[in-house]
Design a protein around this motif. Structure first.
Motif, PDB file in Angstrom:
ATOM      1  N   GLN A 143       0.828  -1.207   0.000  1.00  0.00           N
ATOM      2  CA  GLN A 143       0.000   0.000   0.000  1.00  0.00           C
ATOM      3  C   GLN A 143       0.862   1.256   0.000  1.00  0.00           C
ATOM      4  OE1 GLN A 143      -3.279   0.198  -0.375  1.00  0.00           O
ATOM      5  NE2 GLN A 143      -3.471  -2.026  -0.492  1.00  0.00           N
ATOM      6  N   PHE A 144       1.949   1.237   0.780  1.00  0.00           N
ATOM      7  CA  PHE A 144       2.843   2.399   0.811  1.00  0.00           C
ATOM      8  C   PHE A 144       3.485   2.626  -0.546  1.00  0.00           C
ATOM      9  CE2 PHE A 144       7.101   4.140   1.209  1.00  0.00           C
ATOM     10  CZ  PHE A 144       6.881   5.299   1.949  1.00  0.00           C
ATOM     11  N   ASN A 145       3.974   1.565  -1.161  1.00  0.00           N
ATOM     12  CA  ASN A 145       4.624   1.717  -2.464  1.00  0.00           C
ATOM     13  C   ASN A 145       3.634   2.213  -3.517  1.00  0.00           C
ATOM     14  OD1 ASN A 145       7.005   0.794  -1.340  1.00  0.00           O
ATOM     15  ND2 ASN A 145       6.681  -1.321  -1.986  1.00  0.00           N
ATOM     16  N   HIS A 146       2.412   1.714  -3.449  1.00  0.00           N
ATOM     17  CA  HIS A 146       1.389   2.191  -4.382  1.00  0.00           C
ATOM     18  C   HIS A 146       1.103   3.676  -4.154  1.00  0.00           C
ATOM     19  CE1 HIS A 146      -2.119   2.141  -6.980  1.00  0.00           C
ATOM     20  NE2 HIS A 146      -2.865   2.601  -5.994  1.00  0.00           N
ATOM     21  N   MET A 147       0.995   4.067  -2.892  1.00  0.00           N
ATOM     22  CA  MET A 147       0.750   5.470  -2.578  1.00  0.00           C
ATOM     23  C   MET A 147       1.926   6.330  -2.993  1.00  0.00           C
ATOM     24  SD  MET A 147       0.283   7.202   1.182  1.00  0.00           S
ATOM     25  CE  MET A 147       1.994   6.785   1.520  1.00  0.00           C
ATOM     26  N   ALA A 148       3.161   5.842  -2.737  1.00  0.00           N
ATOM     27  CA  ALA A 148       4.350   6.620  -3.104  1.00  0.00           C
ATOM     28  C   ALA A 148       4.448   6.772  -4.614  1.00  0.00           C
ATOM     29  CB  ALA A 148       5.596   5.948  -2.548  1.00  0.00           C
ATOM     30  N   ALA A 149       4.093   5.717  -5.363  1.00  0.00           N
ATOM     31  CA  ALA A 149       4.139   5.809  -6.827  1.00  0.00           C
ATOM     32  C   ALA A 149       3.138   6.840  -7.346  1.00  0.00           C
ATOM     33  CB  ALA A 149       3.870   4.435  -7.438  1.00  0.00           C
ATOM     34  N   ARG A 150       1.928   6.808  -6.791  1.00  0.00           N
ATOM     35  CA  ARG A 150       0.931   7.799  -7.211  1.00  0.00           C
ATOM     36  C   ARG A 150       1.346   9.206  -6.813  1.00  0.00           C
ATOM     37  NH1 ARG A 150      -5.141   6.248  -5.955  1.00  0.00           N
ATOM     38  NH2 ARG A 150      -5.312   8.187  -7.160  1.00  0.00           N
ATOM     39  N   LEU A 151       1.925   9.336  -5.608  1.00  0.00           N
ATOM     40  CA  LEU A 151       2.395  10.649  -5.168  1.00  0.00           C
ATOM     41  C   LEU A 151       3.524  11.145  -6.056  1.00  0.00           C
ATOM     42  CD1 LEU A 151       2.210  12.865  -2.992  1.00  0.00           C
ATOM     43  CD2 LEU A 151       3.909  11.593  -1.677  1.00  0.00           C
ATOM     44  N   GLN A 152       4.438  10.240  -6.429  1.00  0.00           N
ATOM     45  CA  GLN A 152       5.533  10.632  -7.301  1.00  0.00           C
ATOM     46  C   GLN A 152       5.009  11.092  -8.666  1.00  0.00           C
ATOM     47  OE1 GLN A 152       8.229   7.454  -8.290  1.00  0.00           O
ATOM     48  NE2 GLN A 152       9.922   8.858  -8.710  1.00  0.00           N
ATOM     49  N   LYS A 153       4.032  10.368  -9.163  1.00  0.00           N
ATOM     50  CA  LYS A 153       3.464  10.742 -10.458  1.00  0.00           C
ATOM     51  C   LYS A 153       2.736  12.078 -10.368  1.00  0.00           C
ATOM     52  CE  LYS A 153       0.373   9.044 -14.078  1.00  0.00           C
ATOM     53  NZ  LYS A 153      -0.522   7.930 -14.507  1.00  0.00           N
ATOM     54  N   THR A 154       1.967  12.262  -9.290  1.00  0.00           N
ATOM     55  CA  THR A 154       1.198  13.506  -9.138  1.00  0.00           C
ATOM     56  C   THR A 154       2.120  14.703  -8.939  1.00  0.00           C
ATOM     57  OG1 THR A 154      -0.630  12.272  -8.160  1.00  0.00           O
ATOM     58  CG2 THR A 154      -0.583  14.648  -7.790  1.00  0.00           C
ATOM     59  N   ILE A 155       3.091  14.559  -8.026  1.00  0.00           N
ATOM     60  CA  ILE A 155       4.002  15.677  -7.770  1.00  0.00           C
ATOM     61  C   ILE A 155       4.878  15.941  -8.981  1.00  0.00           C
ATOM     62  CG2 ILE A 155       5.956  16.424  -6.357  1.00  0.00           C
ATOM     63  CD1 ILE A 155       4.693  15.116  -3.991  1.00  0.00           C
ATOM     64  N   GLY A 156       5.253  14.859  -9.704  1.00  0.00           N
ATOM     65  CA  GLY A 156       6.021  15.073 -10.929  1.00  0.00           C
ATOM     66  C   GLY A 156       5.245  15.888 -11.950  1.00  0.00           C
TER      67      GLY A 156
END
Length: 471
Positions: A228-241
């Motif tokens: 769940q953390f990795n999924h959230m971090a990936a989405r956060l990375q994509k959004t912030i990027g």
């Protein structure tokens, strides 16, 4: 909030071990209390039962085994008479003494296991013997003539040994629980080892490393948390990027628009104002002799055109740093510092220590302008809002990041609001976030502010390509 949350934290492994050990010690104390409380009633009950058994079995009937009647009890040995109760003595420890009719002790014997026990246990058993625990039965001689008494009393040594054996079992149980708690500690510690790597990933994400990921775990619960953390971090990375790309484009568009406006103001309005001023000067020279009544109007035109030209220059300076394209970032920053030093902050002069150690010619225009604007905004904040008299600016570059530090001796004793537009902090944060950097602000002793900005060095060369790739 951080302090309170840190103070409420606890180590699960330590809590488990402490809880198990505390429970084991409490269980041991309760068992000690229970066994000690059972000693007195048990001795009284056993001695009473023993007295009834001896009467029922007629053990109190003495007999003469040697045939010598020189004395009433010379040959009546208690160990011979109570021989049949030795087996019972192993189960019910007791002592028995044979008294003649004159209450003189003829013989005395004790039965029961008297293994070693601590002295404090023997003393405790001695205090637990109730006054009514001893029993006395008549010593009879066939055909039922009473010739003395048999007095029964608890065997304190054997009772102490029996109590100590019970306490030993309780102590062994406590030691077993403690050993089990050590095993539980080892198992839980091994099971929670992945949490260290998980906390490292969380810290990296908190520091701005959006590529941080949690390693897989063999424990099902931790594995699900990691996923769940990795999924959230990936989405956060994509959004912030995407947000950074958008913010970078907005910065580029804004700077390009400002450059265009500055160029048009300089080329169009500046030239027209220069022409108006020149025409007004010529008309003034001609009217001075022929139409002197026009001189006030012509002088007003010259004055207004000059003031308008000065306003245009200030607008141009705000739209585009003067000389940034021609002389470079380092020269412009040095000139910015000298400009502030040439001004007066009330009746007191100001000092700017400018240290620039970067290869700004390799930077893209967005980063170059942003670095200049950050320094400009920090100086304005220090001198106008903080009433500072000295500001130290340090702009340096390494292979991994670009660092900008501004320290002033202003009157600030606390951090200004993060959304304070009047102090320019909001705009500085937006610029830093758009470039993928980190913005920190702290109060210095005895007063003043320190602004610490970190920008990834890859921005200087990779940002234009990233912007094009994400078009």
């Amino acid at each position: 909030m951080e302090t309170s949350s840190a103070s409420s934290e606890y180590d699960l492994k330590r809590r488990l071990v402490i809880g198990l050990c505390a429970g084991a010690l409490l269980l041991f104390l309760l068992s000690v209390v229970y066994w000690v409380q059972q000693v007195g009633p048990r001795m009284a009950s056993e001695q009473a039962q023993l007295a009834r058994t001896m009467v029922e079995l007629k053990v109190n009937y003495l007999r003469d085994d040697f045939g010598d009647e020189s004395g009433p009890f010379v040959n009546y040995r208690l160990d011979l008479e109570l021989k049949s109760l030795q087996g019972i003595g192993m189960l019910v420890p007791f002592c028995a003494s044979l008294h003649d009719i004159h209450d003189r002790v003829v013989d005395d014997a004790c039965y029961g296991d008297t293994a070693w026990s601590p002295q404090w246990v023997s003393k405790a058993v001695g205090h637990l013997v109730a006054p009514g625990t001893s029993h006395q039965i008549p010593a009879l001689r066939y055909p039922g003539v009473r010739v003395g008494w048999i007095r029964l009393r608890p065997n304190e040594a054997a009772e102490a040994s029996r109590l100590w054996g019970q306490l030993e079992w309780s102590l062994l149980m406590v030691l077993g629980i403690m050993l089990m708690s050590a095993g539980v500690y080892a198992v839980v510690r091994r099971a929670l080892q992945p949490t260290q790597a998980m906390m490292t990933a969380i810290d990296q994400l908190e520091q701005g490393d959006l590529a941080a990921r949690m390693p897989p775990s063999r424990m099902r619960e931790l594995h699900r948390i990691g996923e769940q953390f990795n999924h959230m971090a990936a989405r956060l990375q994509k959004t912030i990027g995407a947000q950074r790309v958008l913010a970078d484009r907005l910065l580029k568009v804004r700077e390009e628009e400002r450059r265009r406006l500055a160029r048009e103001l300089h080329d169009e309005l500046g030239q027209r104002l220069t022409s108006i001023n020149a025409e007004a000067t010529y008309a003034g020279n001609v009217s001075q002799t022929k139409l002197p009544e026009l001189m006030p109007s012509l002088e007003a035109i010259e004055r207004v055109s000059g003031e308008t030209m000065a306003s245009v220059q200030r607008i141009l300076q705000g739209l585009r740093p003067p000389g940034l394209d021609t002389f470079g970032l380092d020269r412009c920053l040095e000139q910015l510092g000298k400009t502030w030093e040439g001004q007066r902050n009330g009746a007191q002069g100001v000092k700017v220590d400018m240290r620039v150690d970067v290869q700004a010619q390799d930077w893209n225009d967005t980063l170059t302008v942003s670095a200049y604007r950050l320094v400009q905004e920090a100086l304005t904040n220090a001198f106008r809002h903080g009433q500072a008299t000295h500001v130290a600016v340090d702009l340096s570059e390494s292979d991994t990041h670009i660092r900008l530090t501004i320290v002033d001796n202003g009157q600030a004793s606390s951090l200004p609001p993060t959304d304070s537009e009047g102090h320019g902090i909001l705009g500085m944060r937006e610029r830093v976030d758009a470039l993928g950097g980190r913005f920190d602000m702290a109060v210095v002793e005895p007063h003043g502010l320190k602004v610490d900005i970190h920008l990834p060095n890859a921005v200087a060369r990779a940002l234009p390509n990233n912007g094009e790739d994400n078009t």
